[in-house]
Design a protein around this motif. Structure first.
Motif, PDB file in Angstrom:
ATOM      1  N   ALA A 186      13.922  -0.818  12.345  1.00  0.00           N
ATOM      2  CA  ALA A 186      13.498  -0.053  11.169  1.00  0.00           C
ATOM      3  C   ALA A 186      13.769  -0.847   9.894  1.00  0.00           C
ATOM      4  O   ALA A 186      12.956  -0.868   8.970  1.00  0.00           O
ATOM      5  CB  ALA A 186      14.224   1.288  11.122  1.00  0.00           C
ATOM      6  N   ALA A 187      14.916  -1.531   9.868  1.00  0.00           N
ATOM      7  CA  ALA A 187      15.243  -2.334   8.692  1.00  0.00           C
ATOM      8  C   ALA A 187      14.272  -3.496   8.552  1.00  0.00           C
ATOM      9  O   ALA A 187      13.869  -3.872   7.444  1.00  0.00           O
ATOM     10  CB  ALA A 187      16.678  -2.851   8.795  1.00  0.00           C
ATOM     11  N   ARG A 188      13.869  -4.057   9.693  1.00  0.00           N
ATOM     12  CA  ARG A 188      12.902  -5.157   9.630  1.00  0.00           C
ATOM     13  C   ARG A 188      11.555  -4.654   9.133  1.00  0.00           C
ATOM     14  O   ARG A 188      10.871  -5.337   8.375  1.00  0.00           O
ATOM     15  CB  ARG A 188      12.765  -5.816  11.006  1.00  0.00           C
ATOM     16  N   VAL A 189      11.194  -3.450   9.595  1.00  0.00           N
ATOM     17  CA  VAL A 189       9.949  -2.867   9.112  1.00  0.00           C
ATOM     18  C   VAL A 189      10.031  -2.640   7.600  1.00  0.00           C
ATOM     19  O   VAL A 189       9.040  -2.758   6.883  1.00  0.00           O
ATOM     20  CB  VAL A 189       9.650  -1.539   9.849  1.00  0.00           C
ATOM     21  N   ALA A 190      11.256  -2.347   7.118  1.00  0.00           N
ATOM     22  CA  ALA A 190      11.441  -2.170   5.686  1.00  0.00           C
ATOM     23  C   ALA A 190      11.498  -3.526   4.973  1.00  0.00           C
ATOM     24  O   ALA A 190      11.838  -3.585   3.791  1.00  0.00           O
ATOM     25  CB  ALA A 190      12.702  -1.368   5.403  1.00  0.00           C
ATOM     26  N   GLY A 191      11.198  -4.582   5.680  1.00  0.00           N
ATOM     27  CA  GLY A 191      11.072  -5.884   5.041  1.00  0.00           C
ATOM     28  C   GLY A 191      12.385  -6.602   4.814  1.00  0.00           C
ATOM     29  O   GLY A 191      12.437  -7.578   4.076  1.00  0.00           O
ATOM     30  N   LYS A 192      13.455  -6.137   5.450  1.00  0.00           N
ATOM     31  CA  LYS A 192      14.734  -6.800   5.213  1.00  0.00           C
ATOM     32  C   LYS A 192      14.861  -8.045   6.090  1.00  0.00           C
ATOM     33  O   LYS A 192      14.452  -8.044   7.240  1.00  0.00           O
ATOM     34  CB  LYS A 192      15.879  -5.824   5.491  1.00  0.00           C
TER      35      LYS A 192
ATOM     36  N   PRO B 380      13.282   2.138   3.407  1.00  0.00           N
ATOM     37  CA  PRO B 380      11.965   1.519   3.121  1.00  0.00           C
ATOM     38  C   PRO B 380      11.740   1.186   1.643  1.00  0.00           C
ATOM     39  O   PRO B 380      10.824   0.433   1.332  1.00  0.00           O
ATOM     40  CB  PRO B 380      10.966   2.579   3.593  1.00  0.00           C
ATOM     41  N   PHE B 381      12.558   1.744   0.740  1.00  0.00           N
ATOM     42  CA  PHE B 381      12.412   1.398  -0.685  1.00  0.00           C
ATOM     43  C   PHE B 381      12.545  -0.100  -0.900  1.00  0.00           C
ATOM     44  O   PHE B 381      12.112  -0.632  -1.914  1.00  0.00           O
ATOM     45  CB  PHE B 381      13.469   2.124  -1.525  1.00  0.00           C
ATOM     46  N   HIS B 382      13.159  -0.761   0.053  1.00  0.00           N
ATOM     47  CA  HIS B 382      13.301  -2.207  -0.034  1.00  0.00           C
ATOM     48  C   HIS B 382      11.953  -2.900  -0.179  1.00  0.00           C
ATOM     49  O   HIS B 382      11.852  -3.999  -0.705  1.00  0.00           O
ATOM     50  CB  HIS B 382      14.012  -2.709   1.228  1.00  0.00           C
ATOM     51  N   THR B 386       9.930  -2.233  -7.575  1.00  0.00           N
ATOM     52  CA  THR B 386      10.913  -1.531  -8.409  1.00  0.00           C
ATOM     53  C   THR B 386      11.250  -0.208  -7.745  1.00  0.00           C
ATOM     54  O   THR B 386      10.608   0.807  -7.984  1.00  0.00           O
ATOM     55  CB  THR B 386      10.346  -1.243  -9.812  1.00  0.00           C
ATOM     56  N   PRO B 387      12.226  -0.236  -6.843  1.00  0.00           N
ATOM     57  CA  PRO B 387      12.578   0.996  -6.154  1.00  0.00           C
ATOM     58  C   PRO B 387      13.145   2.024  -7.139  1.00  0.00           C
ATOM     59  O   PRO B 387      13.815   1.635  -8.111  1.00  0.00           O
ATOM     60  CB  PRO B 387      13.646   0.558  -5.156  1.00  0.00           C
TER      61      PRO B 387
END
Lengths: 293, 528, 315
Positions: A186-192, B380-382, B386-387
């Motif tokens: 999920a964190a990877r999906v969030a682009g982290k 997901p705000f990441h 500008t979150p």
């Protein structure tokens, strides 16, 4: 549709309940108490000891336990209780810094290797670890002292180097299971990125493992330091250390066994305390392992 | 006389009551299905019959098996019964076999334990038992190890072990839950055949109403340790009495109301996507092989549409999902979301990623246990440049939580304070928070009990109406795909073998594989 | 199996090569001139030159390394500066004490740990389990050289069952020599046995909770049968790992115990060499110990494959 299993339970509940459970764990309380006694003894020794540990008092040499010297005196008439208190400093400091070295290098290496699992980097880190494991810690210590001469600092380095692969392997294996978790996905999906995920999601969830292993390495460090100073590769005179007290007592063991008994007991009890604490912490953090080890 | 008779069985583990006043019976040659959701005590009932209970378990009442009062027997007497009079098949075939002993050895052991025969004789009979479960020796020598077999084949070995001595009773605890639907159908058929051939009684435990109703002569429905309803099958379904059983059946066939407005513009366009993996070298200096997980897949997902992607494990649907999410680069073809590629160069495109989110299968592994709900849903705000912060962030969290049926105060809790269904709601809230256009639902309801599943399906239908969301619904479960999707794709071995409007695919499948899948899926009796 | 063995063999060779470079470089980065370091600052210039020549310090780094490694491969470990005898000869002599001691201790440790660990695991939670766990907890915490000293007080000084130290030599009789190794072996074995017993117990408990043990029980095996026939072999892998680690530890751990008992073994030799700064001896003995560790690990990995068919089949 699997039934709820223990490993689905969160690794830790609310902090309050954790404390409550901690106080109920006998091995944890006993272990922490023993450890605390020796840490306090070491700290108090900076301010006060019953006698001066550098003072030679030949009139009182090799006396058994008495009201004046509860643990007796050594062959220079020094008070053994005072020496054990001061000796605790070296043991605890060496082991503590060595664990620090192991964690400071091992944990980032383990995290890094896990984040790049299967890559050349992972391979290099892990093979490097194996290589360090191939040098028994005592051999590392000998190599280092052969080159730089014996001292407490070199003992720290020798024990610390051996701690690095221990923490690297532990961190990597813990991290590898965590990388399989959906929350990492999920964190990877969030682009982290890998670094961010390692810090935010992996590290906090391996700290329990690290704390438990830390106490165990701490106790091993105390044993190793005692062994090194016993053969003269640790702290040098006049700094008192438990291992050297034992070495000095050896020739007099037939007529002054108390000189060997008490420093040995000090090592035994400190290590025992740390190990009990480690076991207690493991049970606390990971209830499904309770009573396993 | 009944083969197995359980009467007024109470079971406690420690101080926790597990079973209360459970009564049921199995006659020779009869298949009795026990149905219940997780925590209903159905498996514990089976383990009580085997007397393989966890430590601290205390059973009261009576359990009579073939004239023996199980609860009063000594441990050696029980050992003589287990495997001999009663055999058991378990849920997880991958771990049910000893990994370091050959299958012939393990089957022969059942015989050696109970009868004084030579090793050769035992192996001969093991060979027969394996042949009966359709693992003939010419293709599956006795010297095979479990890791050389597939899940379905391993389950056959477990069955062979259970029936090697032709026991009078066979207990099957979720025997097909871990298997693909076509394998499930084969295993169920096999079990039924063996029961009929040997005149065994069978106690079949399952959470899946459809699986049991296809097979059982009698059905027992359990809830929180109690039997709520018993009766002959399929008659029972037309005369359900207890409100729980009625709601259970309703939930199993539940189809959420959806008012779809599909626009004709494609939101997601997958064209000719290929992805292969390197496989380990066969010889030390040989070339590594390649395995094509996805072989040129193309499809469109229209705006507002709910598209199903159906396939069994290993068909490549997970790889495809990861490629769409931008977690893995593809080696050929292109994935466009709202006209833009998911990958630009070699890195995933943030602008595109923020338009899609995902909900995973396991409600227990989807959240970092150390973070509070507010931090979890904000992840997901990441993806935003500008979150939102402060008040705006609070408002967004509140909005996301309330729209999935939770309260704003839940944001201060930790994830372990929630049930599986609530966690899946939080997972949806996490997906919603950046207002995506597309949500990938990767087996998102597969781990949930049917009633919770029905609620989540309703929620998903509501949300798509409310926010104009599109879904890509990836699942192995045909019944779920059927009720929630407009169109569906059937995937096999890295290729899409059939696609079309869901109803059409289900009622008039064209490809032989689709037909096989649909035929294999167990049917539920219609509500009277 | 062949492929598995070959890859392991390859990794053994690589490990040895890297280890030799590390040891060589460690001695190379020595601050100052090794010859001066070994002889002290007051040494004569011509003795220093002679030692440099003997150490091969005049060649290039690469050629020195090659001649060192090449020498070891052909059994030439150089000549000890302090004893003026070939290192290989000295090592050979000392090895005949250290190696039997390590094997003796490992045997004792295994013989104690296996039954204790299995017993504790099979009676989990019972008084026996609590007892074994309590004793091993102490055993893990006790410094082995201190334990050795206590044993000397009890068995050598008070009871006079054993001598307090020294080694008669194998030519004086096998049993006499074994007897003089007994106290050292027990001192070495006790902490190791405690660790091994705990690992055995916890690994066995892990395996006993696996699904296939439940399957075995459903076939009609008793708890005991399930443990012996199914759980035990599966529980061996972590135990083998520890045994491998322990062997190397015992070889090196002898350094301290040999000191307590005045045994003229490898450990004592390396310790004396360090005091005398006899780097040729240190370098060679360290390499030998590392070789032993790596070789034992290789054997352990091969034994994994014997236990586990999944490794045999090249997974």
């Amino acid at each position: 549709m699997t039934d709820l299993r223990a490993d689905h339970l969160p690794p830790s509940g609310a902090p309050v309940r954790l404390w409550g459970r901690a106080l109920k764990s006998r091995s944890l309380v006993l272990g922490a108490a023993l450890t605390l006694i020796f840490v306090l003894a070491a700290l108090v020794s900076f301010l006060w000891t019953p006698f001066d540990v550098t003072g030679i008092d030949i009139a009182n040499k090799i006396k058994g336990p008495s009201a004046r010297n509860p643990l007796g005196t050594d062959h220079f008439g020094r008070d053994i209780l005072s020496m054990i208190m001061v000796g605790a400093r070296v043991s605890i400091a060496v082991a503590f810094v060595a664990v620090g070295i192991g964690m400071a290098f091992g944990v980032p290496l383990g995290l890094w290797a896990a984040a790049r699992k299967g890559s050349l980097l992972d391979e290099v880190i892990m093979r490097g670890n194996d290589l360090v494991f191939a040098f028994p810690s005592l051999v590392i210590a000998i190599l280092i002292t052969a080159i730089f001469g014996p001292s407490a600092v070199n003992a720290i380095v020798a024990i610390g180097i051996f701690n690095i692969p221990v923490f690297a392997r532990l961190t990597r294996s813990g991290a590898l299971t965590l990388w399989q978790k959906d929350y990492v996905l999920a964190a990877r999906v969030a682009g982290k990125g890998a670094a961010r995920i390692s810090v935010e999601h992996i590290l906090p969830n391996v700290t329990n493992l690290l704390i438990v292993q830390g106490t165990i390495q701490f106790s091993l460090g105390i044993l190793a330091e005692a062994g090194l100073s016993y053969v003269g590769l640790g702290a040098q005179p006049p700094t008192p250390s438990w291992g050297r007290m034992l070495a000095e007592s050896q020739t007099m063991i037939s007529f002054a066994p108390h000189m060997a008994l008490f420093p040995g007991l000090a090592i035994l009890l400190t290590v025992l305390g740390l190990n009990l604490m480690g076991d207690g912490l493991r049970d606390l953090f990971d209830p499904k392992l309770r009573g396993r080890s | 006389m009944s083969l197995l008779r359980i009467e007024k069985l109470d079971l406690d583990i420690g101080k926790r009551p597990i079973l209360r006043d459970v009564s049921l019976s199995v006659d020779p040659g009869q298949i009795v299905g026990v149905i219940g959701e997780s925590g209903s005590g159905k498996s514990m009932t089976a383990f009580t019959v085997m007397q393989l209970l966890p430590e601290g378990a205390v059973a009261r009442g009576s359990v009579t098996l073939d004239g023996h009062d199980i609860l009063t027997l000594s441990e050696p007497e029980l050992c003589a019964l287990r495997g001999n009079k009663v055999g058991m098949v378990f849920q997880e075939p991958m771990t049910a076999l000893n990994p370091i002993r050959s299958i012939g050895d393990q089957v022969a052991e059942t015989i050696l334990i109970h009868e004084r025969v030579s090793k050769t004789e035992a192996l001969n009979r093991a060979r027969e038992a394996l042949a009966r479960v359709e693992l003939p020796e010419d293709r599956f020598p006795l010297t095979r190890y479990p890791h050389e077999l597939s899940g379905g084949q391993r389950q056959r070995v477990v069955i062979a072990m259970a029936i090697a001595l032709r026991p009078k009773l066979l207990i099957a605890d979720e025997p097909t839950t871990a298997l693909d639907v076509t394998t499930q159908a084969q295993i169920l058929k096999l079990l039924e055949r063996l029961v009929r051939e040997d005149g065994m009684g069978m106690l079949m435990i399952s959470h899946d109403l459809a699986v049991v109703s296809d097979l059982a002569d009698e059905i027992v429905i359990m809830r929180s340790g109690e039997v709520v309803e018993r009766g002959p099958c399929p008659v029972i379904f037309s005369a359900l009495q207890h409100p729980y059983s009625i709601s259970l059946l309703a939930a199993s066939t539940h189809a959420p109301d959806r008012s779809v407005q599909v626009e004709d513009t494609p939101l997601l366009r997958v064209s000719e996507v290929r992805r292969s993996y390197r496989t380990p070298r066969k010889t030390l200096f040989g070339k590594p092989g390649a395995f094509e997980a996805v072989k040129g897949v193309s499809f469109d997902l229209k705006k507002g549409e709910s598209l199903g992607l159906v396939g069994e494990s290993g068909c490549g649907k997970s790889t495809l999902t990861r490629a769409i999410l931008g977690l893995e680069e593809v080696q050929g073809g292109e994935i466009l979301l709202a006209g833009e590629p998911v990958f630009t160069g070699h890195s995933p495109n943030r602008d595109v990623r923020r338009k899609m989110q995902v909900v995973f299968q396991d409600p227990y592994g989807s959240f970092n246990p150390r973070h509070r709900v507010d931090r979890l849903v904000c992840e997901p705000f990441h993806l935003l440049d500008t979150p939102p912060t402060g008040k705006a962030r609070d408002r967004a969290i509140e909005e996301a939580l309330t729209s999935v049926g939770l309260t704003a105060a839940d944001r201060y809790k930790y994830i372990h304070e929630f049930s599986g269904g609530q966690r899946q709601r939080i997972a949806i809230a996490r997906a919603l928070i950046i207002k995506p256009e597309l949500i990938l639902l990767d087996e998102a309801v597969s781990a949930l009990d049917v009633q919770v599943r029905a609620q989540i399906l309703d929620l998903l239908a509501d949300l798509s109406d409310q926010f104009g969301l599109s879904y890509l619904f990836i699942s192995h479960d045909l019944s779920v795909v059927r009720v929630i999707t407009d169109r569906c794709l059937v995937m096999k071995a890295g290729e899409i073998v059939e696609q079309g409007p869901t109803e059409q695919v289900f009622s008039n499948p064209q490809h032989p594989y689709t037909r096989e899948l649909i035929a294999a899926a167990p049917d539920l009796p219609e509500l009277a | 199996m062949l492929r598995y063995t070959l890859t392991r063999l390859l990794s053994l060779a690589v490990s040895l090569a890297v280890a030799s470079v590390v040891i060589f470089m460690a001695v190379e980065i020595l601050p100052g001139d090794p010859a001066t370091l070994m002889l002290g600052v007051n040494a004569q210039e011509d003795t220093l030159a002679a030692l440099r020549e003997q150490l091969g310090l005049n060649g290039s780094l690469w050629s020195r390394y090659l001649s060192w490694v090449g020498g070891m491969l052909t059994g030439d470990f150089g000549t000890s500066y302090t004893y003026r005898t070939p290192v290989a000869e000295m090592v050979g002599e000392r090895l005949w004490i250290s190696l039997p001691l390590a094997i003796y201790a490992l045997t004792l440790s295994t013989l104690i740990a296996f039954p204790a660990g299995i017993w504790a695991a099979s009676k989990r939670g019972s008084a026996a389990d609590v007892g074994v766990m309590g004793v091993t907890q102490l055993g893990v915490a006790i410094p082995n050289f201190w334990f050795a000293m206590l044993m000397v007080v009890v068995f050598a000084i008070n009871l006079r069952w054993f001598s307090a130290g020294g080694f008669p030599g194998w030519d004086k009789g096998f049993w006499l020599s074994m007897k003089s190794l007994t106290l050292p072996a027990i001192a070495l074995a006790l902490p190791q046995a405690s660790i091994l017993a705990r690992v055995m117990r916890s690994s066995l408990l892990d395996t006993l909770s696996e699904d296939f043990v439940r399957t075995a029980r459903a076939k009609g095996l008793s708890k005991r049968q399930a443990l012996w026939r199914h759980a035990l072999r599966n529980a061996l892998i972590p135990v083998l790992t520890i045994i491998g680690l322990q062997f190397s530890f015992l070889l090196a751990g002898g350094i301290i115990i040999e000191n307590v008992f005045y045994l003229p073994g490898l450990g004592r030799m390396i310790f004396q060499a360090v005091s005398a700064r006899d780097l040729i001896v240190v370098e060679s003995v360290v390499m030998l110990l590392v070789f032993a560790v790596i070789a034992v690990n290789f054997l352990v990995e091969i034994s994994y494959a014997l236990v586990d068919p999944r490794l045999r089949h090249g997974r």
